[in-house]
Design a protein around this motif. Structure first.
Motif, short mmCIF file in Angstrom:
data_model
loop_
_atom_site.label_atom_id
_atom_site.label_comp_id
_atom_site.label_asym_id
_atom_site.label_seq_id
_atom_site.Cartn_x
_atom_site.Cartn_y
_atom_site.Cartn_z
N LYS A 133 -78.95 -80.46 -25.57
CA LYS A 133 -79.32 -80.02 -26.84
C LYS A 133 -80.70 -80.78 -27.23
O LYS A 133 -80.59 -81.88 -27.90
CB LYS A 133 -78.28 -80.08 -27.65
N PRO A 134 -81.80 -80.55 -26.84
CA PRO A 134 -83.11 -81.24 -27.04
C PRO A 134 -83.30 -81.49 -28.45
O PRO A 134 -84.05 -82.45 -28.89
CB PRO A 134 -84.10 -80.55 -26.22
N VAL A 135 -83.08 -80.54 -29.27
CA VAL A 135 -83.55 -80.59 -30.85
C VAL A 135 -82.79 -81.77 -31.41
O VAL A 135 -83.29 -82.58 -32.31
CB VAL A 135 -83.28 -79.37 -31.42
N PRO A 136 -81.44 -81.84 -31.31
CA PRO A 136 -80.76 -83.03 -32.08
C PRO A 136 -81.08 -84.01 -31.28
O PRO A 136 -81.04 -85.27 -31.93
CB PRO A 136 -79.09 -82.65 -31.75
N LEU A 137 -81.28 -84.25 -30.05
CA LEU A 137 -81.74 -85.35 -29.24
C LEU A 137 -82.89 -85.85 -29.95
O LEU A 137 -83.03 -87.21 -30.34
CB LEU A 137 -82.08 -85.09 -27.88
N LYS A 138 -84.00 -85.25 -30.22
CA LYS A 138 -85.09 -85.69 -31.05
C LYS A 138 -84.98 -86.03 -32.35
O LYS A 138 -85.56 -87.08 -32.77
CB LYS A 138 -86.26 -84.29 -30.75
N ASN A 139 -83.88 -85.37 -32.87
CA ASN A 139 -83.80 -85.82 -34.32
C ASN A 139 -83.27 -87.11 -34.47
O ASN A 139 -83.48 -87.88 -35.32
CB ASN A 139 -82.89 -84.61 -35.09
N TYR A 140 -82.15 -87.42 -33.72
CA TYR A 140 -81.50 -88.60 -33.76
C TYR A 140 -82.40 -89.83 -33.36
O TYR A 140 -82.56 -90.72 -33.82
CB TYR A 140 -80.43 -88.50 -32.40
N ILE A 141 -83.30 -89.32 -32.17
CA ILE A 141 -84.38 -90.58 -32.08
C ILE A 141 -85.18 -90.81 -33.21
O ILE A 141 -85.64 -92.19 -33.33
CB ILE A 141 -85.07 -90.00 -30.75
#
Length: 261
Positions: free
Chosen positions: A177-185
């Motif tokens: 799930k790349p969108v939540p991944l980017k948002n958490y980072i």
């Protein structure tokens, strides 16, 4: 391709299907959106993560195995205006570097740490790591990990959340799930920029080379097997800051001065 990536080093050196590329893409997108490329210092550990040494057009340092956190801490303390991002695997963070992770978290160092969890030691051939799942087969656990003799896998974000003070940000994401991944980072970096405290994101990743899985099996293992033990989401978020209280003053009517005479 993120603008902060170094174009002439692409395609990257990671194995086909490896999750590191997705994590580093998410990091690049976060750097772009925050417009901080000229302030970032990126520190990468030994292991598969060392292949990120030339990934970005930012100041980069490769550290000794497990020593990324103290190096980032030293740079941040020397120049607090820099944004220090440590990048490592589960071995560098939870095994040889565990003491540095624990102490940096306990001191609430104002750095951001991104740790990639692929449930085994990737670069050295797929041996059991602190994150290897119960029953999972590796080169050193050919019959599956026996928790009675080796213990249970390390749940790093939960540990970091337990030992950090207010102001820390802790989350676990997945490359599926790349969108939540980017948002958490991005949130983890923002937390450092705001001066709140230690920021930590664990990323569930894939290693089809050592897992010996095809594309469908790889995604299924990350999405359905790893997340049973490693729950994805934000684990610790700094409390909202109280709005600045401004005193209100009562307007006093101007005094009339009577002139004599």
């Amino acid at each position: 391709m993120p603008k902060s990536w170094r174009v002439d080093t692409k395609p990257h050196k990671f194995c086909p299907g490896c999750g590191h590329g997705l994590v580093l893409k998410a990091l690049g997108q976060a750097i772009d959106e925050l417009d901080i490329q000229d302030r970032v210092v990126f520190g990468c550990d030994i292991g598969c993560s060392l292949l990120a040494w030339d990934f970005f057009n930012v100041d980069t340092v490769q550290t000794h195995h497990g020593r990324t956190n103290p190096v980032m801490t030293g740079i941040k303390r020397a120049n607090p205006d820099l944004i220090c991002i440590g990048y490592m695997g589960d071995g560098g963070g939870y095994a040889i570097g565990s003491q540095h992770l624990v102490n940096a978290a306990t001191r609430n160092e104002k750095i951001t740490v991104i740790l990639v969890n692929n449930a085994q030691y990737g670069m050295t051939g797929g041996q059991m790591a602190p994150t290897t799942l119960p029953g999972m087969k590796t080169e050193t656990t050919p019959y599956g990990r026996d928790v009675d003799s080796t213990g249970y896998p390390c749940q790093g974000p939960e540990m970091v959340a337990a030992i950090t003070r207010e102001g820390a940000y802790v989350a676990r994401a997945t490359v599926v799930k790349p969108v939540p991944l980017k948002n958490y980072i991005k949130k983890a970096i923002q937390n450092q920029m705001e001066g709140n405290g230690f920021s930590f994101v664990e990323c569930l990743s894939a290693c089809p080379t050592n897992w010996r899985t095809n594309n469908v099996e790889t995604i299924n293992f990350v999405e359905n097997e790893m997340t049973k033990y490693y729950h994805v989401g934000e684990i610790k978020v700094p409390p909202p800051k109280e709005p600045l209280k401004v005193k209100t003053w009562t307007k006093i009517p101007a005094m009339e001065v009577q002139k004599n005479g």
